[in-house]
Design a protein around this motif. Sequence first.
Motif, mmCIF file in Angstrom:
data_model
loop_
_atom_site.group_PDB
_atom_site.id
_atom_site.type_symbol
_atom_site.label_atom_id
_atom_site.label_comp_id
_atom_site.label_asym_id
_atom_site.label_seq_id
_atom_site.Cartn_x
_atom_site.Cartn_y
_atom_site.Cartn_z
ATOM 1 N N VAL A 28 53.817 63.851 108.003
ATOM 2 C CA VAL A 28 54.020 65.143 108.658
ATOM 3 C C VAL A 28 55.445 65.587 108.350
ATOM 4 C CG1 VAL A 28 54.013 66.413 110.839
ATOM 5 C CG2 VAL A 28 52.391 64.528 110.484
ATOM 6 N N PHE A 29 55.573 66.585 107.479
ATOM 7 C CA PHE A 29 56.881 67.086 107.052
ATOM 8 C C PHE A 29 57.389 68.106 108.055
ATOM 9 C CE2 PHE A 29 55.059 65.322 103.281
ATOM 10 C CZ PHE A 29 56.134 64.747 102.637
ATOM 11 N N LEU A 30 58.650 67.937 108.438
ATOM 12 C CA LEU A 30 59.261 68.781 109.459
ATOM 13 C C LEU A 30 60.546 69.376 108.910
ATOM 14 C CD1 LEU A 30 58.650 66.023 112.048
ATOM 15 C CD2 LEU A 30 57.457 68.223 112.050
ATOM 16 N N GLY A 31 60.563 70.689 108.777
ATOM 17 C CA GLY A 31 61.720 71.383 108.231
ATOM 18 C C GLY A 31 62.344 72.316 109.251
ATOM 19 N N PRO A 32 63.259 73.173 108.819
ATOM 20 C CA PRO A 32 63.968 74.061 109.737
ATOM 21 C C PRO A 32 63.058 75.088 110.414
ATOM 22 C CG PRO A 32 64.539 74.567 107.458
ATOM 23 C CD PRO A 32 63.734 73.311 107.440
ATOM 24 N N SER A 33 61.889 75.363 109.828
ATOM 25 C CA SER A 33 60.966 76.335 110.430
ATOM 26 C C SER A 33 60.091 75.718 111.515
ATOM 27 C CB SER A 33 60.066 76.950 109.357
ATOM 28 O OG SER A 33 60.831 77.626 108.398
ATOM 29 N N GLY A 34 60.201 74.409 111.703
ATOM 30 C CA GLY A 34 59.383 73.751 112.719
ATOM 31 C C GLY A 34 57.927 73.655 112.283
ATOM 32 N N LEU A 35 57.066 73.516 113.267
ATOM 33 C CA LEU A 35 55.639 73.371 112.999
ATOM 34 C C LEU A 35 54.964 74.731 112.891
ATOM 35 C CD1 LEU A 35 54.899 70.517 115.549
ATOM 36 C CD2 LEU A 35 54.719 70.324 113.075
ATOM 37 N N GLY A 36 54.097 74.874 111.902
ATOM 38 C CA GLY A 36 53.267 76.063 111.789
ATOM 39 C C GLY A 36 51.972 75.837 112.553
ATOM 40 N N ALA A 37 51.158 76.871 112.691
ATOM 41 C CA ALA A 37 49.921 76.780 113.473
ATOM 42 C C ALA A 37 48.963 75.720 112.920
ATOM 43 C CB ALA A 37 49.240 78.142 113.519
ATOM 44 N N TRP A 38 48.640 75.773 111.628
ATOM 45 C CA TRP A 38 47.718 74.793 111.053
ATOM 46 C C TRP A 38 48.388 73.443 110.875
ATOM 47 C CZ3 TRP A 38 42.780 74.819 111.335
ATOM 48 C CH2 TRP A 38 42.133 76.034 111.534
ATOM 49 N N HIS A 39 49.668 73.457 110.645
ATOM 50 C CA HIS A 39 50.474 72.242 110.565
ATOM 51 C C HIS A 39 50.323 71.458 111.880
ATOM 52 C CE1 HIS A 39 54.935 70.792 109.923
ATOM 53 N NE2 HIS A 39 54.092 69.880 109.470
ATOM 54 N N THR A 40 50.408 72.156 113.001
ATOM 55 C CA THR A 40 50.247 71.539 114.314
ATOM 56 C C THR A 40 48.857 70.940 114.460
ATOM 57 O OG1 THR A 40 51.858 73.041 115.312
ATOM 58 C CG2 THR A 40 50.298 71.984 116.814
ATOM 59 N N GLU A 41 47.829 71.671 114.018
ATOM 60 C CA GLU A 41 46.456 71.163 114.095
ATOM 61 C C GLU A 41 46.305 69.888 113.281
ATOM 62 O OE1 GLU A 41 43.968 72.295 116.063
ATOM 63 O OE2 GLU A 41 45.406 73.753 116.852
ATOM 64 N N GLU A 42 46.870 69.876 112.076
ATOM 65 C CA GLU A 42 46.802 68.680 111.227
ATOM 66 C C GLU A 42 47.509 67.503 111.894
ATOM 67 O OE1 GLU A 42 46.993 71.339 107.119
ATOM 68 O OE2 GLU A 42 48.727 70.138 107.732
ATOM 69 N N MET A 43 48.701 67.763 112.444
ATOM 70 C CA MET A 43 49.466 66.707 113.096
ATOM 71 C C MET A 43 48.691 66.129 114.271
ATOM 72 S SD MET A 43 52.912 66.912 115.412
ATOM 73 C CE MET A 43 51.980 67.873 116.581
ATOM 74 N N ARG A 44 48.140 66.980 115.099
ATOM 75 C CA ARG A 44 47.402 66.508 116.281
ATOM 76 C C ARG A 44 46.156 65.725 115.867
ATOM 77 N NH1 ARG A 44 50.753 67.462 119.864
ATOM 78 N NH2 ARG A 44 51.645 69.476 120.316
ATOM 79 N N SER A 45 45.478 66.183 114.844
ATOM 80 C CA SER A 45 44.304 65.468 114.344
ATOM 81 C C SER A 45 44.695 64.096 113.799
ATOM 82 C CB SER A 45 43.610 66.308 113.269
ATOM 83 O OG SER A 45 42.461 65.660 112.807
ATOM 84 N N ALA A 46 45.808 64.034 113.075
ATOM 85 C CA ALA A 46 46.285 62.757 112.527
ATOM 86 C C ALA A 46 46.685 61.807 113.651
ATOM 87 C CB ALA A 46 47.462 62.993 111.579
ATOM 88 N N LEU A 47 47.370 62.313 114.672
ATOM 89 C CA LEU A 47 47.760 61.472 115.804
ATOM 90 C C LEU A 47 46.535 60.972 116.567
ATOM 91 C CD1 LEU A 47 50.879 63.432 117.087
ATOM 92 C CD2 LEU A 47 50.869 61.132 116.084
#
Length: 172
Positions: A76-95
Amino acid sequence: MSIPSSNDTNAQDAQPVYDVFLSHNSNDKPHVEELAVRLQNEEMHQPFLDKWHLIPGEAWQEELEEALDQSRTCAVFLGPSGLGAWHTEEMRSALDERAKNRSFRVIPVLLPGANPQDNKTLPRFLRRLTWVDFRGGLDDVEAFRSLVAGIRGVARGSGITGIPPKTDRKST
């Protein structure tokens, strides 16, 4: 050609197609793609990067789900823009997968400009995991070694001889 689905009868018994699913905010795609190229070329890893694998005209949300199901681990790559909407969904699914399957690793990766003190950058459930720190630049050798070690599920080592190879080699 679609990715083997987790709904397929033998999909859960099949070997993962990808070594790592690269979850990222689209604003960070250039950095993530640079690291994906290195993983593929230098370490012979098979990363899933949406830009490389999604097929025009296919339902991309389902393709992302299937790719995550067919990945050995998730960065899960985290940059200065923070989490995007689908990025958040992917992260939560992975967790969620990690909670059910302890062999599935979720690796937080801090990109240049990321602020780990900001909850929008490093959410609570990622904060407790060991992260890889590229804030000093994508050319950081130690950070890349840590990322590779996390993907392989091994300790990073001392740095003198490097991380163990992806496959065992017989000595001659």
